[in-house]
Design an enzyme around this catalytic site. Structure first.
Site: not given
Ligand code: BES
Ligand code: ZN
Length: 449
Positions: A75, A77, A108, A142-143, A169, A202, A304, A388, A416
């Site tokens: 991916h 993105d 990533d 994908e993200e 990935d 308040h 407050t 995932s 991330h």
């Molecule tokens: N490359 C990652 C998956 C991954 C995460 C592999 C950590 C190894 C370690 C992929 O780009 C990703 O971040 N997937 C998301 C999927 C979600 C947004 C549906 C994830 O795992 O949060």
């Molecule tokens: Zn990712």
């Protein structure tokens, strides 16, 4: 810059291809266009495909019906770069420091997918015919859960037909350590909003006479786990299968200690479900995580106020056999059952994806392991990944093919997070790994049935 491969990666990383932010829609198209041109330059047929969301790019080698077909998926993105102030260099101005390239998407997934593309480029530049047919699919969502890719696969079944899929990935067990990821966790996302008063009040004038949604939310979130760290939602673990002995042994044998993991995360002490190692908790056990929690005044100083609403964003990480829709229902029911009737609750389900599992002793799994061994020079580890890639199970369902997950991300790649980076060494290893895995997968077609 003397290394043309590295130069390509620097160019690729300069596109702010953040799929979740609409302001970057044109950057997504520009990035997809750049990928298509890269494919054309290395000598493949390539096109940009509309998906209903951000475009995907498909490229093919010249098809030989006598050969097996391998689909390489990745991916372009990336995750949002925020918080910007925590980056040592700007996220879309790649910088090389200590043998690593720092930029959002470096690991990533731009560095990893580009390694495969350039690996093919090297094969073609030598004037060789690839040992298998290869189709590349590089998507832009994908993200954000690959929202449009399932329908796209349905409508491009014939064009994307393949015997096996190769994806880089995922993360290596340790820096420069060959790793075949044989399982991924699934995911189910949910947002919960509690509302009380019709507007912020308040807190002196009304506090004490109405339920504060932020307090109610905190209590509600606290019901998700028991004091030991197990998920306390009835039925949550019903479909979860016990870990096989070989899996526990493989997890134990990984070249990473609890202390290393603690240092990597920066926490004072690790914690999680009793009865499992941290590696098992991450890869093989389901979780409920709070990804965001908000409500009330977030600015400077004191205000407050009794907020009119509070929200929590949750994701559940799932293991094989857990159905994301069932889990969403269970969690939603649990939250509603524990919510006091002095506030209103609204639950919205988000993206979902099933977990993935493949037998690492399948002939293609063995081929992948031979390729990893050849390139890294030692026996690869077998690892379950906690992250995932929901499309992997969709590939299995629609294309009928397994995915070989050849990890190229280092444990400290900061995917991330601020200061995401990709060791240049991993990039070059990936370029060689692409060629080795195609060779090994090509050999399978020569074996007698
Ligand atoms: N490359 C990652 C998956 C991954 C995460 C592999 C950590 C190894 C370690 C992929 O780009 C990703 O971040 N997937 C998301 C999927 C979600 C947004 C549906 C994830 O795992 O949060
Ligand atoms: Zn990712």
């Amino acid at each position: 810059m003397t290394d043309p491969h590295l130069n390509d990666l620097l160019e690729f990383l300069r596109f702010p291809s953040v799929s979740t932010q609409s302001v970057h829609a044109s950057d997504m198209v520009a990035c997809a266009t750049w990928i298509r041109e890269k494919f054309l330059k290395i000598g493949l047929e390539a096109k940009i495909c509309e998906t209903g969301g951000h475009p995907a790019v498909i490229a093919h080698t010249v098809h030989d019906p006598a050969k097996r077909t391998v689909l390489i998926y990745g991916h372009y993105d990336v995750q949002p770069p925020e918080p910007l102030e925590e980056w040592k260099s700007p996220p879309f101005e790649p910088e090389i420091r200590d043998g690593r390239i720092f930029a959002r998407g470096a690991t990533d997934n731009k560095g990893q997918i580009l390694a495969h593309i350039l690996g093919m480029g090297e094969i073609l530049a030598r004037g060789e015919t690839p040992p298998v047919n290869v189709t590349f699919l590089v998507e832009g969502e994908e993200e954000t859960g690959s929202e449009h890719l399932e329908a796209f696969l349905e409508s491009h079944r014939a064009e994307l037909a393949c015997d096996v899929i190769v994806i880089s990935d995922t993360g290596m067990a340790a820096h420069a350590h060959p790793t075949l990821t044989y399982a991924l966790r699934g995911i189910a996302a949910l947002e919960c909003v509690l509302t009380g008063p019709s507007q912020d009040l308040h807190s002196g004038v009304f506090g004490g006479a109405v339920t504060n949604p932020a307090t109610a939310l905190a209590r509600l979130v606290a019901t998700l786990h028991d004091a030991d760290g197990r998920v306390a939602i009835p039925g949550f673990y019903d479909a979860v299968q016990p870990l096989a002995d070989w899996e526990r042994q493989a997890a134990d044998a990984l070249p990473i200690t609890e202390e290393q993991l603690r240092q990597l995360t920066g926490v004072p002490a690790l914690a999680g479900e009793p009865g499992y190692s941290s590696i098992e908790r991450i890869g093989a056990r389901p979780t409920v995580e709070v990804n965001g929690l908000g409500g009330g005044y977030q600015g400077e100083g004191t205000k407050t106020v009794l907020p009119r609403e509070a929200f929590a964003k949750l994701t559940m990480r799932l293991v094989p056999q857990q159905d994301p829709a069932t889990i969403l229902q269970l969690v939603g029911d649990h939250l509603k059952a524990h919510c006091p009737d002095t506030v209103r609750i609204q639950i919205t389900g988000g993206h979902c994806g099933e977990a993935y599992f493949m037998d690492p002793n399948h002939p293609d799994g063995l081929a992948a392991r031979r390729a990893l061994k050849e390139v890294f020079g030692c026996e690869p580890s077998l690892m379950r990944e906690g992250g995932s890639i929901p499309i992997v199970t969709t590939f299995k369902n629609i294309l009928g093919a397994d995915s070989l997950l050849l990890a190229l991300a280092s444990p400290d790649c900061c995917a991330h997070s601020p200061n995401e980076n990709f060791p240049i060494e991993n990039f070059h290893t990936g370029i060689r790994l692409h060629q080795a895995v195609l060779r090994e997968l090509g050999k399978a077609q020569e074996l007698p049935l």
